[in-house]
Write a protein that holds these residues in place. Structure first.
Motif, PDB file in Angstrom:
ATOM      1  N   MET A   1       0.812  -1.182   0.000  1.00  0.00           N
ATOM      2  CA  MET A   1       0.000   0.000   0.000  1.00  0.00           C
ATOM      3  C   MET A   1       0.866   1.261   0.000  1.00  0.00           C
ATOM      4  N   LYS A   2       1.947   1.271   0.794  1.00  0.00           N
ATOM      5  CA  LYS A   2       2.858   2.417   0.815  1.00  0.00           C
ATOM      6  C   LYS A   2       3.436   2.675  -0.570  1.00  0.00           C
ATOM      7  N   THR A   3       3.657   1.622  -1.288  1.00  0.00           N
ATOM      8  CA  THR A   3       4.258   1.779  -2.620  1.00  0.00           C
ATOM      9  C   THR A   3       3.351   2.579  -3.551  1.00  0.00           C
ATOM     10  N   ASN A   4       2.073   2.510  -3.366  1.00  0.00           N
ATOM     11  CA  ASN A   4       1.143   3.238  -4.243  1.00  0.00           C
ATOM     12  C   ASN A   4       0.701   4.570  -3.637  1.00  0.00           C
ATOM     13  N   LEU A   5       0.532   4.625  -2.344  1.00  0.00           N
ATOM     14  CA  LEU A   5      -0.006   5.807  -1.691  1.00  0.00           C
ATOM     15  C   LEU A   5       0.961   6.993  -1.725  1.00  0.00           C
ATOM     16  N   ILE A   6       2.201   6.791  -1.411  1.00  0.00           N
ATOM     17  CA  ILE A   6       3.184   7.894  -1.370  1.00  0.00           C
ATOM     18  C   ILE A   6       3.350   8.514  -2.759  1.00  0.00           C
ATOM     19  N   PRO A   7       3.577   7.755  -3.831  1.00  0.00           N
ATOM     20  CA  PRO A   7       3.678   8.377  -5.156  1.00  0.00           C
ATOM     21  C   PRO A   7       2.381   9.073  -5.576  1.00  0.00           C
ATOM     22  N   ALA A   8       1.239   8.534  -5.193  1.00  0.00           N
ATOM     23  CA  ALA A   8      -0.042   9.163  -5.537  1.00  0.00           C
ATOM     24  C   ALA A   8      -0.183  10.508  -4.831  1.00  0.00           C
ATOM     25  N   LEU A   9       0.208  10.585  -3.558  1.00  0.00           N
ATOM     26  CA  LEU A   9       0.145  11.853  -2.826  1.00  0.00           C
ATOM     27  C   LEU A   9       1.126  12.871  -3.399  1.00  0.00           C
ATOM     28  N   ARG A  10       2.314  12.421  -3.766  1.00  0.00           N
ATOM     29  CA  ARG A  10       3.302  13.320  -4.389  1.00  0.00           C
ATOM     30  C   ARG A  10       2.757  13.876  -5.707  1.00  0.00           C
ATOM     31  N   MET A  11       2.229  12.966  -6.526  1.00  0.00           N
ATOM     32  CA  MET A  11       1.701  13.398  -7.826  1.00  0.00           C
ATOM     33  C   MET A  11       0.523  14.357  -7.641  1.00  0.00           C
ATOM     34  N   SER A  12      -0.324  14.089  -6.679  1.00  0.00           N
ATOM     35  CA  SER A  12      -1.458  14.977  -6.411  1.00  0.00           C
ATOM     36  C   SER A  12      -0.970  16.359  -5.988  1.00  0.00           C
ATOM     37  N   THR A  13       0.050  16.395  -5.142  1.00  0.00           N
ATOM     38  CA  THR A  13       0.606  17.675  -4.686  1.00  0.00           C
ATOM     39  C   THR A  13       1.228  18.443  -5.846  1.00  0.00           C
ATOM     40  N   VAL A  14       2.000  17.757  -6.669  1.00  0.00           N
ATOM     41  CA  VAL A  14       2.630  18.409  -7.827  1.00  0.00           C
ATOM     42  C   VAL A  14       1.567  18.946  -8.785  1.00  0.00           C
ATOM     43  N   MET A  15       0.536  18.159  -9.070  1.00  0.00           N
ATOM     44  CA  MET A  15      -0.515  18.597  -9.987  1.00  0.00           C
ATOM     45  C   MET A  15      -1.328  19.744  -9.392  1.00  0.00           C
ATOM     46  N   LEU A  16      -1.529  19.720  -8.087  1.00  0.00           N
ATOM     47  CA  LEU A  16      -2.239  20.815  -7.423  1.00  0.00           C
ATOM     48  C   LEU A  16      -1.463  22.118  -7.591  1.00  0.00           C
ATOM     49  N   VAL A  17      -0.168  22.080  -7.372  1.00  0.00           N
ATOM     50  CA  VAL A  17       0.664  23.278  -7.530  1.00  0.00           C
ATOM     51  C   VAL A  17       0.679  23.733  -8.983  1.00  0.00           C
ATOM     52  N   LEU A  18       0.842  22.799  -9.908  1.00  0.00           N
ATOM     53  CA  LEU A  18       0.880  23.154 -11.321  1.00  0.00           C
ATOM     54  C   LEU A  18      -0.442  23.718 -11.821  1.00  0.00           C
ATOM     55  N   CYS A  19      -1.523  22.996 -11.557  1.00  0.00           N
ATOM     56  CA  CYS A  19      -2.827  23.380 -12.120  1.00  0.00           C
ATOM     57  C   CYS A  19      -3.492  24.537 -11.387  1.00  0.00           C
ATOM     58  N   SER A  20      -3.352  24.583 -10.078  1.00  0.00           N
ATOM     59  CA  SER A  20      -4.021  25.637  -9.316  1.00  0.00           C
ATOM     60  C   SER A  20      -3.144  26.860  -9.110  1.00  0.00           C
ATOM     61  N   GLY A  21      -1.869  26.682  -9.116  1.00  0.00           N
ATOM     62  CA  GLY A  21      -0.972  27.801  -8.851  1.00  0.00           C
ATOM     63  C   GLY A  21      -0.322  28.355 -10.090  1.00  0.00           C
ATOM     64  N   LEU A  22       0.579  27.611 -10.672  1.00  0.00           N
ATOM     65  CA  LEU A  22       1.360  28.118 -11.805  1.00  0.00           C
ATOM     66  C   LEU A  22       0.499  28.427 -13.018  1.00  0.00           C
ATOM     67  N   TYR A  23      -0.414  27.526 -13.358  1.00  0.00           N
ATOM     68  CA  TYR A  23      -1.276  27.763 -14.520  1.00  0.00           C
ATOM     69  C   TYR A  23      -2.086  29.045 -14.341  1.00  0.00           C
ATOM     70  N   THR A  24      -2.629  29.241 -13.163  1.00  0.00           N
ATOM     71  CA  THR A  24      -3.416  30.441 -12.882  1.00  0.00           C
ATOM     72  C   THR A  24      -2.572  31.702 -13.038  1.00  0.00           C
ATOM     73  N   LEU A  25      -1.357  31.669 -12.539  1.00  0.00           N
ATOM     74  CA  LEU A  25      -0.471  32.832 -12.662  1.00  0.00           C
ATOM     75  C   LEU A  25      -0.087  33.107 -14.110  1.00  0.00           C
ATOM     76  N   VAL A  26       0.143  32.071 -14.895  1.00  0.00           N
ATOM     77  CA  VAL A  26       0.485  32.246 -16.312  1.00  0.00           C
ATOM     78  C   VAL A  26      -0.693  32.873 -17.060  1.00  0.00           C
ATOM     79  N   VAL A  27      -1.898  32.368 -16.841  1.00  0.00           N
ATOM     80  CA  VAL A  27      -3.081  32.919 -17.523  1.00  0.00           C
ATOM     81  C   VAL A  27      -3.327  34.354 -17.086  1.00  0.00           C
TER      82      VAL A  27
END
Length: 189
Positions: free
Chosen positions: A1-27
């Motif tokens: 379970m750790k093998t899937n949960l940690i990468p999923a949380l990392r990816m969610s955090t990265v996508m949250l920053v990219l889509c909600s933060g950086l993309y918004t600032l670029v637009v």
């Protein structure tokens, strides 16, 4: 379970920053550069007193002024919105018919087929400050009569206050109703 949960949380955090933060600032940055006046309201003053914003429509009802687009929200700039009624909705059709009848009463020389649709239908935001050149021109005779001007002088005012398409390519030529009405006041002082 750790093998899937940690990468999923990392990816969610990265996508949250990219889509909600950086993309918004670029637009936002792109809009500030490309949009007229950087998307900000420009207060228009007469005799040092603010009379409106250049990018928010206002209600004009006197025959001596250009009338802008109708508003489904009564030009309340605290929020924008349309009527959300489709083109076959009976209430919408009745509202449009009432606007056509009112327009024809105030502009007796205009034929029903010559009324631009923007003069009888509300914009999606309810705050559109602009008209097409045709929508301004169709009102020129009424304004000339009410102000004691010639139709030619009113048309010259329309022509001198016409803005071309955005970047010369996008959209039609437009006229800001508030600025045109203020110029009309200045011309008849």
């Amino acid at each position: 379970m750790k093998t899937n949960l940690i990468p999923a949380l990392r990816m969610s955090t990265v996508m949250l920053v990219l889509c909600s933060g950086l993309y918004t600032l670029v637009v936002l940055g792109f809009a500030k550069v490309v949009a007229p006046k950087g998307g900000a309201a420009e207060l228009i003053e007469r005799d040092g007193i603010p009379v409106g914003a250049s990018n928010v429509g206002q209600l004009f009802t006197s025959d001596g002024y250009f009338h802008g687009r109708p508003s489904a929200i009564d030009y309340n700039a605290e929020g924008s919105g349309g009527s959300n009624k489709g083109p076959s909705n009976p209430d919408h059709l009745a509202t449009v018919q009432a606007r056509i009848d009112t327009f024809l009463v105030h502009n007796p020389g205009v034929q029903r087929a010559d009324i631009p649709s923007e003069l009888v239908t509300a914009s999606g935001s309810g705050l559109d400050p602009h008209l097409s050149v045709k929508a301004a021109t169709v009102q020129a005779e009424r304004i000339a009569l009410a102000r004691g001007l010639t139709a030619t002088s009113v048309q010259e005012l329309i022509d001198s206050h016409t803005d071309g398409p955005l970047l010369g390519l996008f959209g039609p030529s437009t006229v800001n109703v508030l600025e045109l009405n203020l110029a009309l006041d200045a011309a008849t002082k």
